[in-house]
Motif scaffolding. Structure first.
Motif, PDB file in Angstrom:
ATOM      1  N   ARG A  14       0.818  -1.217   0.000  1.00  0.00           N
ATOM      2  CA  ARG A  14       0.000   0.000   0.000  1.00  0.00           C
ATOM      3  C   ARG A  14       0.859   1.279   0.000  1.00  0.00           C
ATOM      4  O   ARG A  14       0.615   2.179   0.796  1.00  0.00           O
ATOM      5  N   VAL A  18      -0.847   4.669   2.948  1.00  0.00           N
ATOM      6  CA  VAL A  18      -0.756   4.557   4.405  1.00  0.00           C
ATOM      7  C   VAL A  18       0.388   5.445   4.883  1.00  0.00           C
ATOM      8  O   VAL A  18       1.247   5.829   4.095  1.00  0.00           O
ATOM      9  N   GLU A  31      -4.017   3.234  14.858  1.00  0.00           N
ATOM     10  CA  GLU A  31      -4.057   1.795  15.140  1.00  0.00           C
ATOM     11  C   GLU A  31      -3.626   0.927  13.952  1.00  0.00           C
ATOM     12  O   GLU A  31      -3.278  -0.235  14.127  1.00  0.00           O
ATOM     13  N   TYR A  32      -3.656   1.460  12.745  1.00  0.00           N
ATOM     14  CA  TYR A  32      -3.293   0.663  11.565  1.00  0.00           C
ATOM     15  C   TYR A  32      -1.815   0.282  11.655  1.00  0.00           C
ATOM     16  O   TYR A  32      -0.969   1.112  11.981  1.00  0.00           O
ATOM     17  N   ARG A  33      -1.509  -0.994  11.368  1.00  0.00           N
ATOM     18  CA  ARG A  33      -0.136  -1.486  11.463  1.00  0.00           C
ATOM     19  C   ARG A  33       0.359  -1.964  10.111  1.00  0.00           C
ATOM     20  O   ARG A  33      -0.392  -2.562   9.339  1.00  0.00           O
ATOM     21  N   TYR A  53       2.906   2.141  13.097  1.00  0.00           N
ATOM     22  CA  TYR A  53       1.524   2.379  13.483  1.00  0.00           C
ATOM     23  C   TYR A  53       1.117   3.709  12.871  1.00  0.00           C
ATOM     24  O   TYR A  53       1.862   4.678  12.945  1.00  0.00           O
ATOM     25  N   ARG A  55      -2.050   5.360   9.894  1.00  0.00           N
ATOM     26  CA  ARG A  55      -3.384   5.403   9.294  1.00  0.00           C
ATOM     27  C   ARG A  55      -3.369   4.781   7.916  1.00  0.00           C
ATOM     28  O   ARG A  55      -2.406   4.918   7.161  1.00  0.00           O
ATOM     29  N   ASP A  56      -4.484   4.123   7.607  1.00  0.00           N
ATOM     30  CA  ASP A  56      -4.735   3.582   6.276  1.00  0.00           C
ATOM     31  C   ASP A  56      -5.651   4.584   5.580  1.00  0.00           C
ATOM     32  O   ASP A  56      -6.822   4.713   5.931  1.00  0.00           O
TER      33      ASP A  56
END
Length: 138
Positions: A14, A18, A31-33, A53, A55-56
């Protein structure tokens, strides 16, 4: 996020969708990893092999919420970093991409997104007046 210490997803499936950093672990809203790894398209990605950590941004792709660059994401990441002094790591590069050093200085000074956008008003109005002579359609 270029010119900052954050990964923009190079070395993942991605890239540019991200953003994140290890220091954002356990921070609300990040929280997105993901973990950047060496690949054909990204031999040495920033923060390689480190759990990031963030964001998406694909979550915003199907909405009409985004009408302009979300400065708030930059401000929130800056404030959430363990060491905000090292957030903007390449001042010159960040300033070139932003057009001047003004955005960097405003973020460091704690300006809100509304204050930053308001600071652009006079220049935007001048540009709109100048371009008016060149518009083909109303």
């Amino acid at each position: 996020f270029e010119g900052t210490s954050l990964s923009v997803g190079r070395g993942t499936e991605r890239p540019f969708e991200v953003f994140g950093h290890p220091d954002l672990k356990r921070k609300p809203g990040f929280e997105y990893r993901f973990k950047p790894v060496s690949s054909y398209g990204a031999k040495n990605p920033k923060l390689q092999n480190q759990e990031c950590y963030g964001r998406d941004l694909r979550a915003y792709a199907d909405t009409t919420r985004i009408k302009a660059f979300e400065i708030q994401w930059l401000i929130e990441a800056y404030k959430a970093m363990e060491s905000p002094d090292f957030f903007i790591t390449k001042n010159r590069w960040f300033d070139i991409l932003a057009g001047t050093d003004e955005l960097r200085k405003q973020i460091i000074a704690g300006k809100s997104e509304a204050e930053i956008r308001a600071s652009w008003k006079n220049d935007l109005d001048a540009f709109k007046a100048m371009r008016k002579a060149y518009l083909i359609y109303k």
